[in-house]
Scaffold this motif. Sequence first.
Motif, PDB file in Angstrom:
ATOM      1  N   ALA A 295       0.829  -1.212   0.000  1.00 58.62           N
ATOM      2  CA  ALA A 295       0.000   0.000   0.000  1.00 58.62           C
ATOM      3  C   ALA A 295       0.863   1.262   0.000  1.00 58.62           C
ATOM      4  CB  ALA A 295      -0.929  -0.012   1.214  1.00 58.62           C
ATOM      5  N   GLN A 296       1.940   1.249   0.769  1.00 64.89           N
ATOM      6  CA  GLN A 296       2.823   2.412   0.811  1.00 64.89           C
ATOM      7  C   GLN A 296       3.482   2.660  -0.542  1.00 64.89           C
ATOM      8  OE1 GLN A 296       5.250   1.233   4.187  1.00 64.89           O
ATOM      9  NE2 GLN A 296       4.214   2.723   5.487  1.00 64.89           N
ATOM     10  N   ILE A 297       3.905   1.599  -1.195  1.00 69.08           N
ATOM     11  CA  ILE A 297       4.526   1.758  -2.519  1.00 69.08           C
ATOM     12  C   ILE A 297       3.497   2.292  -3.519  1.00 69.08           C
ATOM     13  CG2 ILE A 297       5.526   0.524  -4.489  1.00 69.08           C
ATOM     14  CD1 ILE A 297       6.870  -1.340  -2.401  1.00 69.08           C
ATOM     15  N   MET A 298       2.288   1.763  -3.465  1.00 64.83           N
ATOM     16  CA  MET A 298       1.245   2.243  -4.372  1.00 64.83           C
ATOM     17  C   MET A 298       0.946   3.722  -4.123  1.00 64.83           C
ATOM     18  SD  MET A 298       0.476  -0.217  -6.444  1.00 64.83           S
ATOM     19  CE  MET A 298       2.219  -0.583  -6.410  1.00 64.83           C
ATOM     20  N   THR A 299       0.971   4.132  -2.866  1.00 62.70           N
ATOM     21  CA  THR A 299       0.763   5.547  -2.543  1.00 62.70           C
ATOM     22  C   THR A 299       1.923   6.387  -3.065  1.00 62.70           C
ATOM     23  OG1 THR A 299      -0.512   4.966  -0.569  1.00 62.70           O
ATOM     24  CG2 THR A 299       0.391   7.193  -0.657  1.00 62.70           C
ATOM     25  N   GLU A 300       3.143   5.932  -2.808  1.00 61.39           N
ATOM     26  CA  GLU A 300       4.349   6.659  -3.244  1.00 61.39           C
ATOM     27  C   GLU A 300       4.388   6.832  -4.760  1.00 61.39           C
ATOM     28  OE1 GLU A 300       7.372   7.754  -1.582  1.00 61.39           O
ATOM     29  OE2 GLU A 300       6.243   7.635   0.277  1.00 61.39           O
ATOM     30  N   THR A 301       3.879   5.844  -5.475  1.00 60.45           N
ATOM     31  CA  THR A 301       3.924   5.878  -6.937  1.00 60.45           C
ATOM     32  C   THR A 301       2.622   6.401  -7.544  1.00 60.45           C
ATOM     33  OG1 THR A 301       3.279   3.535  -7.051  1.00 60.45           O
ATOM     34  CG2 THR A 301       5.653   4.038  -7.074  1.00 60.45           C
ATOM     35  N   ASP A 302       1.781   7.000  -6.694  1.00 61.74           N
ATOM     36  CA  ASP A 302       0.537   7.649  -7.103  1.00 61.74           C
ATOM     37  C   ASP A 302      -0.455   6.692  -7.778  1.00 61.74           C
ATOM     38  OD1 ASP A 302      -0.997   9.958  -6.936  1.00 61.74           O
ATOM     39  OD2 ASP A 302      -0.563  10.522  -9.010  1.00 61.74           O
ATOM     40  N   HIS A 303      -0.543   5.491  -7.236  1.00 57.96           N
ATOM     41  CA  HIS A 303      -1.552   4.512  -7.655  1.00 57.96           C
ATOM     42  C   HIS A 303      -2.550   4.376  -6.500  1.00 57.96           C
ATOM     43  CE1 HIS A 303       1.798   3.427 -10.368  1.00 57.96           C
ATOM     44  NE2 HIS A 303       0.814   3.162 -11.219  1.00 57.96           N
ATOM     45  N   LYS A 304      -3.353   5.402  -6.326  1.00 55.56           N
ATOM     46  CA  LYS A 304      -4.218   5.499  -5.147  1.00 55.56           C
ATOM     47  C   LYS A 304      -5.256   4.385  -5.063  1.00 55.56           C
ATOM     48  CE  LYS A 304      -3.631  10.469  -4.697  1.00 55.56           C
ATOM     49  NZ  LYS A 304      -4.300  11.777  -4.756  1.00 55.56           N
ATOM     50  N   LYS A 305      -5.836   3.984  -6.186  1.00 51.97           N
ATOM     51  CA  LYS A 305      -6.840   2.913  -6.151  1.00 51.97           C
ATOM     52  C   LYS A 305      -6.216   1.602  -5.678  1.00 51.97           C
ATOM     53  CE  LYS A 305      -9.985   4.736  -9.628  1.00 51.97           C
ATOM     54  NZ  LYS A 305     -10.572   4.535 -10.962  1.00 51.97           N
ATOM     55  N   ASP A 306      -5.009   1.317  -6.163  1.00 56.95           N
ATOM     56  CA  ASP A 306      -4.316   0.105  -5.741  1.00 56.95           C
ATOM     57  C   ASP A 306      -3.911   0.195  -4.271  1.00 56.95           C
ATOM     58  OD1 ASP A 306      -4.537  -1.086  -8.261  1.00 56.95           O
ATOM     59  OD2 ASP A 306      -2.674  -0.146  -8.960  1.00 56.95           O
TER      60      ASP A 306
ATOM     61  N   VAL B 285      -7.305   4.289   4.708  1.00 54.56           N
ATOM     62  CA  VAL B 285      -8.516   4.003   3.927  1.00 54.56           C
ATOM     63  C   VAL B 285      -9.404   5.245   3.875  1.00 54.56           C
ATOM     64  CG1 VAL B 285     -10.688   2.688   3.921  1.00 54.56           C
ATOM     65  CG2 VAL B 285      -8.506   1.498   4.182  1.00 54.56           C
ATOM     66  N   ALA B 286      -9.574   5.907   5.005  1.00 56.24           N
ATOM     67  CA  ALA B 286     -10.403   7.111   5.040  1.00 56.24           C
ATOM     68  C   ALA B 286      -9.811   8.209   4.161  1.00 56.24           C
ATOM     69  CB  ALA B 286     -10.557   7.607   6.477  1.00 56.24           C
ATOM     70  N   THR B 287      -8.511   8.445   4.283  1.00 58.81           N
ATOM     71  CA  THR B 287      -7.839   9.496   3.503  1.00 58.81           C
ATOM     72  C   THR B 287      -7.920   9.217   2.006  1.00 58.81           C
ATOM     73  OG1 THR B 287      -6.328   9.976   5.320  1.00 58.81           O
ATOM     74  CG2 THR B 287      -5.634  10.674   3.116  1.00 58.81           C
ATOM     75  N   LEU B 288      -7.560   7.980   1.624  1.00 57.19           N
ATOM     76  CA  LEU B 288      -7.562   7.640   0.198  1.00 57.19           C
ATOM     77  C   LEU B 288      -8.977   7.638  -0.373  1.00 57.19           C
ATOM     78  CD1 LEU B 288      -4.821   4.870   0.218  1.00 57.19           C
ATOM     79  CD2 LEU B 288      -4.715   7.044  -1.035  1.00 57.19           C
ATOM     80  N   SER B 289      -9.941   7.189   0.395  1.00 54.74           N
ATOM     81  CA  SER B 289     -11.335   7.208  -0.071  1.00 54.74           C
ATOM     82  C   SER B 289     -11.782   8.632  -0.336  1.00 54.74           C
ATOM     83  CB  SER B 289     -12.252   6.551   0.964  1.00 54.74           C
ATOM     84  OG  SER B 289     -11.958   5.185   1.095  1.00 54.74           O
ATOM     85  N   ASP B 290     -11.451   9.539   0.580  1.00 54.31           N
ATOM     86  CA  ASP B 290     -11.793  10.959   0.396  1.00 54.31           C
ATOM     87  C   ASP B 290     -11.104  11.539  -0.832  1.00 54.31           C
ATOM     88  OD1 ASP B 290     -13.405  10.878   2.611  1.00 54.31           O
ATOM     89  OD2 ASP B 290     -11.972  11.911   3.942  1.00 54.31           O
ATOM     90  N   GLU B 291      -9.812  11.235  -0.996  1.00 55.17           N
ATOM     91  CA  GLU B 291      -9.064  11.753  -2.143  1.00 55.17           C
ATOM     92  C   GLU B 291      -9.638  11.255  -3.458  1.00 55.17           C
ATOM     93  OE1 GLU B 291      -4.881  10.948  -1.713  1.00 55.17           O
ATOM     94  OE2 GLU B 291      -4.738  12.082   0.165  1.00 55.17           O
TER      95      GLU B 291
END
Length: 192
Positions: free
Chosen positions: A147-158, A180-186
């Motif tokens: 999840a951290q790598i997906m966030t770092e690489t701007d793959h928010k859905k993943d 989950v809350a942050t990414l869902s909002d974004e």
Amino acid sequence: MRITLSLCAALFLSGAIPVPVLAAAPVQTTQAKTARLDALFVALKRERNERAAERIAAQIGQTFQQSGSATTDLLMQWSQKAIDERKFDVALDFLDEIVTLQPSFAEGWNRRATVHFLMKDYAKSLADIDEVLKLEPRHFGALSGLAQIMTETDHKKDALAAWERVLDIYPMLRSAQDQVATLSDELAGEAI
């Protein structure tokens, strides 16, 4: 270290050091470890007290660390010392040896994934995370790393999907709930 291992092998072959018979022990250890992990994961999923869940998660982590091999345990200690000293290349040498010697030890792959992540080599980290999850699909630490790598690489859905998988295993993990809350909002904001 290779000289020491070669010397030990030569002593075993010459008969100078008796070779203990351990064939049945690893199977029993593996079965006991699997049964313990199964029970801990059931308890973790059911637990609704955050502190109690943290204690169960710590027990899972300790169980993951049990390799069943003195050599692997020693290499894991050395790798952790190298990581603590930020000597990532040295840590990788030890971890490469671990995954070669004991490829079914998920925590060796996980630790190596962590080192690759710290070095920002996300492709290698992802490859190691894949190995961890093949061996132990409930490894919430590896899923968190994914999840951290997906966030770092701007793959928010993943990233969101990975954090949701973490919560399916460890529902009381506060950092996963927050992510989950942050990414869902974004993602909801991007859809507008």
